[in-house]
Design a protein around this motif. Structure first.
Motif, PDB file in Angstrom:
ATOM      1  N   GLN A 107      -3.961  10.936   2.874  1.00  0.00           N
ATOM      2  CA  GLN A 107      -4.826   9.960   3.529  1.00  0.00           C
ATOM      3  C   GLN A 107      -5.636  10.623   4.643  1.00  0.00           C
ATOM      4  N   ASP A 108      -6.773  10.014   4.987  1.00  0.00           N
ATOM      5  CA  ASP A 108      -7.563  10.550   6.096  1.00  0.00           C
ATOM      6  C   ASP A 108      -6.980  10.058   7.418  1.00  0.00           C
ATOM      7  N   GLU A 165       0.806  -1.220   0.000  1.00  0.00           N
ATOM      8  CA  GLU A 165       0.000   0.000   0.000  1.00  0.00           C
ATOM      9  C   GLU A 165       0.844   1.277   0.000  1.00  0.00           C
ATOM     10  N   LYS A 203      -6.969   6.242   8.172  1.00  0.00           N
ATOM     11  CA  LYS A 203      -5.895   5.456   7.555  1.00  0.00           C
ATOM     12  C   LYS A 203      -4.574   5.696   8.278  1.00  0.00           C
ATOM     13  N   GLU A 243      -4.530   3.764  11.401  1.00  0.00           N
ATOM     14  CA  GLU A 243      -4.336   2.341  11.090  1.00  0.00           C
ATOM     15  C   GLU A 243      -2.850   2.041  10.879  1.00  0.00           C
ATOM     16  N   LEU A 244      -2.181   2.914  10.127  1.00  0.00           N
ATOM     17  CA  LEU A 244      -0.758   2.728   9.881  1.00  0.00           C
ATOM     18  C   LEU A 244       0.063   2.951  11.149  1.00  0.00           C
TER      19      LEU A 244
END
Length: 223
Positions: free
Chosen positions: A178-179, A165, A182, A185-186
């Motif tokens: 990215q929001d 990704e 995201k 999440e990362l």
């Protein structure tokens, strides 16, 4: 003869200058005979055109150097530290009120070790954070049958997903696009990758690792 060696000719004075600075001990330092790159190039070109030899001090472009391509840097190191310190303060002040950019910056710095093995060669991220990946403290060497464990499969799948990704270049620009969901999440992946709760002695008291296990509802019987 000695006086000739100690004095500068009018021609030299027309093209050469002097810089006076103060060193770390407070003593005055004087650097004489410094020449602007443009003046040096003009003199070298004139000498070559006339067929005259070029003196060694004009050939050595690094003699007064520090800049790119052997030329003297446009700004002194002290001035650069001064200017970039002010810029750092301004960036810090602006970052305080921009949670999205701050989150992207943290993820940028922490995710680099996870994608560096194949595609990333060095870091230009200014954030002074670092992460030591647990895979560099070999889990498979300490955990019996680690490769066959459920946790290993989950971690490998997550690493492959992130690797596919995250782009190989322009990571920070991609992260900014990215929001926050995201990015979070990362960030969770980065935190997981650097988590190390290994120890060689039984812990007698309830500690942060125990609190983390409770927060994650981790029951080792499930793993």
């Amino acid at each position: 003869m000695q006086s000739l060696l100690a004095e500068w000719s009018a021609k030299q004075l027309a093209t050469c200058g002097v810089i006076v600075t103060i060193d770390g001990r407070g003593a005055i330092e004087i650097k004489r005979g410094l020449m602007r790159p443009a003046d040096r190039k003009a003199i070298v070109a004139e000498l070559k055109k006339s067929g005259k030899p070029v003196p060694a001090h004009l050939q050595n472009t690094n003699a007064v150097g520090g800049g790119a391509g052997g030329e003297r840097a446009a700004f002194s190191e002290r001035l650069m530290h001064d200017l970039t310190a002010h810029r750092t303060a301004a960036l810090q002040a602006a970052l305080v009120d921009n949670a999205h950019v701050a989150l992207a910056l943290v993820v940028h710095r922490l995710i680099e070790p996870n994608v560096s093995s194949h595609r990333y060669y060095g870091s230009d991220c200014p954030l002074k954070l670092s992460a030591t990946l647990t895979k560099n403290t070999p889990l498979d060497a300490r955990a019996s049958d680690y490769a066959e464990s459920q946790a290993a499969a989950v971690l490998e799948a997550a690493a492959n997903r992130v690797g596919d990704e995250v782009p190989g270049q322009g990571i920070f620009a991609w992260l900014l696009s990215q929001d926050d969901a995201k990015l979070m999440e990362l960030l969770a992946f980065c935190a997981a990758s650097s988590l190390d709760a290994m120890h060689g002695r039984e812990q007698a008291t309830y500690n942060s690792t125990d609190a983390l296990a409770d927060a994650l509802s981790v029951d080792m019987a499930d793993w």
